[in-house]
Design a protein around this motif. Structure first.
Motif, PDB file in Angstrom:
ATOM      1  N   LYS A 278       0.784  -1.182   0.147  1.00 49.86           N
ATOM      2  CA  LYS A 278      -0.018  -0.107   0.129  1.00 49.86           C
ATOM      3  C   LYS A 278       0.854   1.196   0.049  1.00 49.86           C
ATOM      4  N   GLY A 279       1.896   1.152   0.691  1.00 52.94           N
ATOM      5  CA  GLY A 279       2.864   2.337   0.663  1.00 52.94           C
ATOM      6  C   GLY A 279       3.123   2.869   2.007  1.00 52.94           C
ATOM      7  N   ALA A 280       4.672   3.045   2.336  1.00 55.85           N
ATOM      8  CA  ALA A 280       4.753   3.581   3.833  1.00 55.85           C
ATOM      9  C   ALA A 280       4.877   4.872   4.151  1.00 55.85           C
ATOM     10  N   GLN A 304      -9.936   3.540   0.064  1.00 54.79           N
ATOM     11  CA  GLN A 304      -9.599   3.961  -1.270  1.00 54.79           C
ATOM     12  C   GLN A 304      -8.266   3.021  -1.733  1.00 54.79           C
ATOM     13  N   SER A 305      -7.343   3.016  -0.650  1.00 53.99           N
ATOM     14  CA  SER A 305      -6.109   2.246  -0.953  1.00 53.99           C
ATOM     15  C   SER A 305      -6.359   0.899  -1.087  1.00 53.99           C
ATOM     16  N   ASP A 306      -7.350   0.623  -0.180  1.00 56.16           N
ATOM     17  CA  ASP A 306      -7.555  -0.975   0.099  1.00 56.16           C
ATOM     18  C   ASP A 306      -8.403  -1.365  -1.232  1.00 56.16           C
ATOM     19  N   ALA A 328       2.553  -7.979  -0.638  1.00 55.09           N
ATOM     20  CA  ALA A 328       2.940  -7.400   0.526  1.00 55.09           C
ATOM     21  C   ALA A 328       2.065  -6.947   1.463  1.00 55.09           C
ATOM     22  N   SER A 329       1.326  -7.547   2.550  1.00 52.67           N
ATOM     23  CA  SER A 329       0.533  -6.765   3.327  1.00 52.67           C
ATOM     24  C   SER A 329       0.329  -7.279   4.800  1.00 52.67           C
ATOM     25  N   HIS A 330      -0.142  -6.760   5.676  1.00 51.69           N
ATOM     26  CA  HIS A 330      -0.493  -7.601   6.965  1.00 51.69           C
ATOM     27  C   HIS A 330      -2.138  -7.345   6.987  1.00 51.69           C
ATOM     28  N   LEU A 396       4.521   3.824  13.651  1.00 58.95           N
ATOM     29  CA  LEU A 396       3.083   4.518  13.091  1.00 58.95           C
ATOM     30  C   LEU A 396       2.058   3.492  12.731  1.00 58.95           C
ATOM     31  N   GLU A 397       2.672   2.735  11.778  1.00 60.18           N
ATOM     32  CA  GLU A 397       1.933   1.856  11.118  1.00 60.18           C
ATOM     33  C   GLU A 397       1.205   0.947  11.785  1.00 60.18           C
ATOM     34  N   ASN A 398       1.687   0.528  13.053  1.00 64.17           N
ATOM     35  CA  ASN A 398       0.821  -0.260  14.030  1.00 64.17           C
ATOM     36  C   ASN A 398      -0.162   0.414  14.714  1.00 64.17           C
ATOM     37  N   SER A 403      -5.162   2.035  10.610  1.00 63.99           N
ATOM     38  CA  SER A 403      -4.090   0.504  10.213  1.00 63.99           C
ATOM     39  C   SER A 403      -5.097  -0.630  10.844  1.00 63.99           C
ATOM     40  N   PHE A 404      -4.934  -1.819   9.720  1.00 71.72           N
ATOM     41  CA  PHE A 404      -5.455  -2.712  10.027  1.00 71.72           C
ATOM     42  C   PHE A 404      -5.053  -3.596  11.345  1.00 71.72           C
ATOM     43  N   LEU A 405      -3.675  -3.597  11.595  1.00 74.01           N
ATOM     44  CA  LEU A 405      -2.926  -4.162  12.835  1.00 74.01           C
ATOM     45  C   LEU A 405      -3.682  -3.452  13.964  1.00 74.01           C
TER      46      LEU A 405
HETATM   47  P1  FDA Z   1      -3.517  -1.727   6.332  1.00 70.28           P
HETATM   48  O1  FDA Z   1      -4.413  -2.283   5.559  1.00 70.28           O
HETATM   49  O2  FDA Z   1      -3.260  -1.434   7.654  1.00 70.28           O
HETATM   50  O3  FDA Z   1      -2.687  -0.445   5.367  1.00 70.28           O
HETATM   51  C1  FDA Z   1      -2.092   0.975   6.018  1.00 70.28           C
HETATM   52  C2  FDA Z   1      -1.767   1.523   4.681  1.00 70.28           C
HETATM   53  O4  FDA Z   1      -2.911   1.977   4.223  1.00 70.28           O
HETATM   54  C3  FDA Z   1      -0.787   2.530   5.248  1.00 70.28           C
HETATM   55  O5  FDA Z   1       0.447   2.208   5.109  1.00 70.28           O
HETATM   56  C4  FDA Z   1      -1.279   3.627   3.807  1.00 70.28           C
HETATM   57  O6  FDA Z   1      -0.592   2.900   3.106  1.00 70.28           O
HETATM   58  C5  FDA Z   1      -2.644   3.361   3.709  1.00 70.28           C
HETATM   59  N1  FDA Z   1      -3.209   4.545   4.476  1.00 70.28           N
HETATM   60  C6  FDA Z   1      -3.109   4.903   5.754  1.00 70.28           C
HETATM   61  N2  FDA Z   1      -4.287   5.668   5.862  1.00 70.28           N
HETATM   62  C7  FDA Z   1      -4.549   6.054   4.607  1.00 70.28           C
HETATM   63  C8  FDA Z   1      -5.543   7.168   3.957  1.00 70.28           C
HETATM   64  N3  FDA Z   1      -6.111   8.099   5.082  1.00 70.28           N
HETATM   65  N4  FDA Z   1      -6.023   7.132   2.738  1.00 70.28           N
HETATM   66  C9  FDA Z   1      -5.461   6.381   2.018  1.00 70.28           C
HETATM   67  N5  FDA Z   1      -4.240   5.464   2.307  1.00 70.28           N
HETATM   68  C10 FDA Z   1      -4.100   5.310   3.709  1.00 70.28           C
HETATM   69  N6  FDA Z   1       6.228   0.274   1.520  1.00 70.28           N
HETATM   70  C11 FDA Z   1       6.796   1.223   0.493  1.00 70.28           C
HETATM   71  O7  FDA Z   1       6.107   2.182   0.556  1.00 70.28           O
HETATM   72  N7  FDA Z   1       7.757   0.775  -0.392  1.00 70.28           N
HETATM   73  C12 FDA Z   1       8.449  -0.412  -0.228  1.00 70.28           C
HETATM   74  O8  FDA Z   1       9.336  -0.798  -0.950  1.00 70.28           O
HETATM   75  C13 FDA Z   1       7.803  -1.411   0.792  1.00 70.28           C
HETATM   76  N8  FDA Z   1       8.541  -2.590   0.971  1.00 70.28           N
HETATM   77  C14 FDA Z   1       7.361  -3.562   1.833  1.00 70.28           C
HETATM   78  C15 FDA Z   1       7.964  -4.897   1.762  1.00 70.28           C
HETATM   79  C16 FDA Z   1       7.191  -5.679   2.705  1.00 70.28           C
HETATM   80  C17 FDA Z   1       7.573  -7.183   2.333  1.00 70.28           C
HETATM   81  C18 FDA Z   1       6.134  -5.268   3.174  1.00 70.28           C
HETATM   82  C19 FDA Z   1       5.415  -6.320   3.746  1.00 70.28           C
HETATM   83  C20 FDA Z   1       5.860  -3.798   3.252  1.00 70.28           C
HETATM   84  C21 FDA Z   1       6.581  -3.116   2.405  1.00 70.28           C
HETATM   85  N9  FDA Z   1       6.226  -1.700   2.522  1.00 70.28           N
HETATM   86  C22 FDA Z   1       6.732  -0.859   1.538  1.00 70.28           C
HETATM   87  C23 FDA Z   1       5.311  -1.182   3.727  1.00 70.28           C
HETATM   88  C24 FDA Z   1       4.079  -1.169   3.250  1.00 70.28           C
HETATM   89  O9  FDA Z   1       3.746  -0.195   2.338  1.00 70.28           O
HETATM   90  C25 FDA Z   1       3.353  -1.075   4.468  1.00 70.28           C
HETATM   91  O10 FDA Z   1       3.519  -2.140   5.096  1.00 70.28           O
HETATM   92  C26 FDA Z   1       1.918  -1.061   3.932  1.00 70.28           C
HETATM   93  O11 FDA Z   1       1.479   0.072   3.630  1.00 70.28           O
HETATM   94  C27 FDA Z   1       0.975  -1.535   5.475  1.00 70.28           C
HETATM   95  O12 FDA Z   1      -0.268  -2.041   4.574  1.00 70.28           O
HETATM   96  P2  FDA Z   1      -1.283  -3.128   5.189  1.00 70.28           P
HETATM   97  O13 FDA Z   1      -1.756  -3.751   4.103  1.00 70.28           O
HETATM   98  O14 FDA Z   1      -0.145  -4.317   5.813  1.00 70.28           O
HETATM   99  O15 FDA Z   1      -1.810  -2.460   6.309  1.00 70.28           O
END
Ligand code: FDA
Length: 960
Positions: A278-280, A304-306, A328-330, A396-398, A403-405
């Protein structure tokens, strides 16, 4: 084809997680992590403070400092633990214990997300994973290096890893491979990065290693993608399948990115891995876009990201014949959707993989190997100081609300809610509140190469236009008046290039201009203020339309690098729009108290004819700011620009008059009149002229004070608004983040060759970090690119003219005798008024070097024993314009707010670059007379305040 729903699969995953959680030992450190996270999310303020503390801790070298800052953060977070900790910390034994527990907790917290501090520990983690049939990708912590030495270290470490670990799988960050001190050196970065990548890829092919390039900030995304696409299609690498890239689903353009990569891979005819995340960097991208007034590149609602993630998962999985999908996601829902889709489409399990981060959702990880899916764990390792950004991102992510977690494991939301189809949430879309505040114009987005081309082409056009070295007249009313005598305007980077021959305005010209300005002033002031405001907005719009030409002109005549020139055009546009808005506010109503039978109100009346005397260092923005303020409230103006930058002034007045014509307002030609020429003669003439009632000046203190004296010796005295320089200090305390402080200070001191009145010229560094700081400064500063600003990569251009060059070099020579030269005599372009960036240490606080405004790329560095000492050095100066502080100590920040004697205090950011309506700009002490530019009180100086009191009682009856 299966008939499962995503929810059913999700429930399966949750069952698995629950079973695993029961087995989780309470004393396993995940528990400690969860406790810390739980405490922090119950109190948002405390959370911020705790994370800030975690961020600063590795930089704090002594126990006393650690405890001190810890208590400050507890206090800021209004934590109940503050009072007992404060009292307990008075006892030495408890102090010892507290320090131990703080270090222990943060280290353990870090350990849950970072697998080790060295390669041996990382190897052990790899071994453990392989026992569980899990794969890995290794991430050497660190990003965004500043100089070659730091970048080369990463490069060599990556090479070593490839050679040392059999069939290594690495995730690398391009921001670490190439220094980032320069801003627009895209071509150079591209060359260097390409060479480094080729070398790494070659090694990887030989060693059967895989390299994934992580995706970082949006600004660099297209640039990095382009480099990768170009290299990986070269014959040497075309068939290599070990490369990987990352697509961030939170980006609005991510679908296009993904599809482009897939079609590129099809053309290449060999696969690469594509990791979908999704993006960090959501918070950063969102804030950055808001601050720059750019289109926000990320979705703003989490669902929207989901939704996008699910959609892109499908596209990615469908393309498994051409690329290797890595999901890649949790988020259990996101994972369940991907699992279900792959099952439905009968996509072989070996054709794709899942990826997760070390320390995140560990309870689910075995599920994948037990069910014949491939799982790869992202294993970060390395030094905690370098890894702090990574750790803070994970924290922050946690704990982020969305955040899902957090929702699943800390807030305890129901499974049904967590597994809900994100498309169903779109109905909850909150209404965006209407923002009624002032909106700054957006700067150019330099990540788009089209903008580079536009500037280059305007520079080319202007160079052609200037080949003839035309004569330029004074602009008075609707007349162009050519003088008998002309002076040259030259390009300071190439003094042999004469850009134009500028009229030497005469006293007669001044009289003409004053008469014209006087003639129309009454009519102008009687015009409705909303119409005046409208005209200013139209001019703003016209400037914006000419943005690229103006940038090119600033670059050629004022020697401004592109970024600086662009910022200046934005500022000019903002001034016009802002004063238009503020003038309406000023004239909008009564601010005095009225009573029955007594009506009181103020009216604001213009002075009449004003003289606008701007400097050469902001020849457009300051000119436009002062002139638009004057006319917005009904004055008319004579502009006397600086000789060095007359063409820019000419261009502006020409645009202004063009707008008058376009709007059919010919009668107001002469609202702004331009008289070019010498300050000593016509500048003085204007200042002393009895019909000039107001003078707005920006420039040196000596000239400003002489204008002030002259203006106050007339009867009645004239109104003077003056900005008059600075000798600005930046304090860097021992808690500062040097990765930010160093580039921030270099930019503040050497951006536009130190020729901004806000520029830093004194750095004050805490003794505990002094040597480290000097070493990094010495390594980094010589790498800034000094060249002709017409070239995009230019970080620092020339100084404005030969006189400045001589004056600055004289100061440098004094410095060489009186102090120790740390950096200087760098290689410079052969032609042009260039001066080497120069840094002195061991400087006496009261020396000329430390006290005079040099107005060039010269920085003196002081060592401070403590924060009080730092402040006393900063305040030991007759100026008080801007000041900077880099600190992560809440108490030091408070103390600086209270005691740093400066008009503008910038905390943890460069001390230049004020933005209209956000950083009202102006100084204390010898720096300014009057209210701040771009702030709510500025216009008050351009009007006279008249108070009307009327007895409204007539024979005992009062008006309502
Ligand atoms: P979850 O479903 O909780 O999603 C959280 C994500 O939703 C946030 O991180 C953000 O992206 C998005 N979000 C939060 N609030 C929002 C809002 N108001 N509107 C829209 N979107 C919103 N990241 C990266 O940028 N570059 C990389 O190269 C990598 N590499 C990488 C490798 C691996 C193996 C993993 C597991 C993760 C990464 N990541 C990454 C980090 C990754 O982007 C981050 O862990 C995820 O965004 C978390 O999303 P989840 O689906 O796990 O959780």
């Amino acid at each position: 084809m299966n008939n499962y729903t995503d929810q059913q699969i999700g429930k399966d995953l949750f069952r698995y997680i629950k079973k695993r959680s029961k087995k989780t030992n309470l004393f396993k450190f995940a528990w400690l992590k969860n406790q810390i996270l739980k405490i922090s999310i119950q109190n948002k303020k405390l959370q911020t403070q705790l994370f800030r503390f975690v961020d600063v801790l590795p930089s704090l070298k002594t126990k006393d400092r650690r405890l001190d800052i810890f208590l400050q953060y507890l206090h800021e977070g209004k934590s109940l633990l503050y009072a007992p900790s404060f009292l307990a910390a008075k006892t030495p034994v408890i102090r010892e214990f507290l320090d131990w527990i703080i270090n222990f907790s943060v280290k353990e917290l870090a350990k849950t997300f970072i697998c080790g501090s060295n390669i041996q520990q990382a190897k052990q983690s790899i071994k453990k994973l392989s026992l569980k049939n899990q794969l890995y990708t290794l991430d050497l912590l660190g990003e965004l290096t500043l100089n070659k030495k730091e970048a080369d270290k990463y490069f060599n470490d990556y090479k070593q890893l490839i050679q040392e670990i059999p069939s290594a799988h690495l995730s690398i960050k391009l921001s670490a491979l190439e220094p980032h001190i320069n801003i627009l050196d895209f071509e150079i970065k591209k060359n260097n990065l390409s060479n480094k990548l080729r070398e790494l890829f070659r090694l990887a092919i030989t060693a059967n290693a895989s390299i994934n390039i992580d995706t970082e900030h949006y600004f660099w995304k297209d640039f990095y993608f382009q480099i990768l696409k170009e290299i990986l299609i070269e014959d040497e690498f075309r068939s290599w399948t070990g490369a990987g890239i990352v697509v961030q689903a939170y980006l609005k353009d991510s679908q296009k990115d993904l599809e482009d990569w897939i079609s590129w891979a099809k053309k290449r005819k060999s696969s690469i891995s594509i990791r979908l995340v999704k993006g960090a960097y959501w918070d950063y991208e969102y804030a950055k876009a808001k601050q720059q007034n750019w289109q926000c590149p990320v979705f703003t609602q989490k669902f929207q990201s989901d939704i996008n993630y699910e959609k892109l998962s499908e596209i990615l999985l469908d393309s498994y014949n051409f690329v290797r999908p890595a999901l890649a996601s949790h988020n259990v829902r996101s994972l369940a959707h991907a699992i279900n889709y792959a099952l439905k489409k009968n996509i072989p399990k070996q054709a794709f993989e899942f990826q997760m981060l070390y320390g995140m959702l560990d309870e689910l990880k075995d599920y994948f190997s037990e069910n014949d899916y491939t799982l790869r764990i992202y294993l970060p390792y390395g030094d905690l100081v370098q890894g702090m950004s990574y750790l803070v991102r994970r924290l922050l992510e946690n704990t982020a609300n969305d955040s899902f977690l957090r929702q699943g494991f800390l807030d305890g939301s129901s499974e049904d809610l967590l597994l809900q189809d994100p498309n169903e949430k779109s109905f909850d879309l909150p209404k965006t509140p209407v923002d009624t505040g002032f909106e700054n114009i957006a700067n150019i987005d330099f990540s788009k190469s089209i903008n580079h081309s536009k500037i280059q082409s305007e520079i080319k056009n202007l160079n052609n236009e200037f080949k003839l070295a035309q004569k330029y007249p004074c602009l008075i009313g609707d007349q162009k008046i050519f003088a008998d005598k002309f002076f040259e305007s030259v390009n300071p980077a190439k003094p042999s290039q004469v850009l134009g021959l500028i009229s030497h305005g005469t006293e007669q010209d001044c009289n003409k201009a004053i008469n014209r300005a006087k003639e129309i002033q009454k009519k102008w002031s009687q015009w409705d203020c909303s119409k005046r405001a409208e005209l200013l907005k139209n001019v703003a719009h016209e400037l914006e339309k000419n943005r690229f030409r103006l940038i090119a002109l600033l670059c050629l005549e004022a020697g401004k690098p592109w970024v600086e020139a662009d910022g200046e055009v934005s500022e000019a546009v903002d001034f016009l729009n802002y004063y238009a808005q503020e003038s309406l506010e000023l004239f909008s109503g009564d601010k005095l108290r009225s009573l029955p039978g007594e009506k009181n109100y103020n009216i604001y009346q213009p002075y009449g004819v004003s003289a606008i005397i701007p400097p050469w260092n902001f020849p457009l923005a300051i000119l436009v700011g002062m002139a638009s303020a004057a006319i917005s409230v009904g004055n008319t103006a004579i502009i006397k620009p600086s000789m060095q930058t007359s063409l820019i002034a000419y261009e502006f007045v020409k645009i202004f008059n063009r707008v008058l014509e376009m709007k059919g307002l010919h009668q107001f030609k002469g609202l702004l009149n331009l008289i070019t020429g010498e300050g000593k003669t016509i500048g003085n003439f204007l200042v002393e002229h009895p019909d000039v009632k107001l003078i707005a000046f920006t420039g040196s203190n000596a000239v400003g004070m002489s204008i002030y004296q002259k203006a106050s010796s007339t009867f009645p005295p004239k109104r003077v608004v003056a900005e008059m320089g600075g000798k600005n200090a930046v304090i860097i305390d021992e808690s500062a983040d040097l990765d930010e402080a160093l580039p921030g200070l270099i930019y503040s001191a050497f951006g536009y060759s130190g020729q901004k009145c806000s520029a830093a010229s004194r750095a004050i560094i805490h003794q505990n970090i002094y040597q480290d700081f000097l070493a990094r400064l010495k390594q980094t500063l010589p790498e800034i690119i000094i060249t002709d600003p017409a070239q995009g990569q230019c970080y620092m251009g020339p100084v404005i003219d030969a006189n400045s060059q001589i004056k600055i070099n004289n100061y440098i020579n004094i410095g060489k005798q009186e102090a120790d030269l740390l950096i200087g005599d760098l290689e410079l372009p052969e032609t042009g008024y260039f001066v080497s960036p120069t840094v002195f240490v061991n400087v006496s606080e009261d020396s000329k070097l430390a006290q005079d405004e040099i107005f060039g790329p010269v920085l003196v560095v002081f060592k401070a024993n403590n924060f009080d000492h730092a402040l006393s050095i900063a305040n030991n100066c007759s100026f008080g314009l801007t000041g900077g502080l880099y600190s992560r100590s809440p108490n030091n920040i408070k103390q600086a707010i209270d005691q740093f004697v400066t008009g503008n205090l910038y905390i943890n950011r460069p001390c230049t670059g004020a933005i209209v309506s956000r950083q009202a700009f102006g100084g204390l002490k010898n720096s300014s007379i009057g209210f701040k530019a771009g702030g709510p009180n500025y216009l008050l100086q351009f009007v006279q305040e008249k108070t009307i009191t009327e007895n409204t009682m007539r024979r005992g009856f009062a008006e309502d």
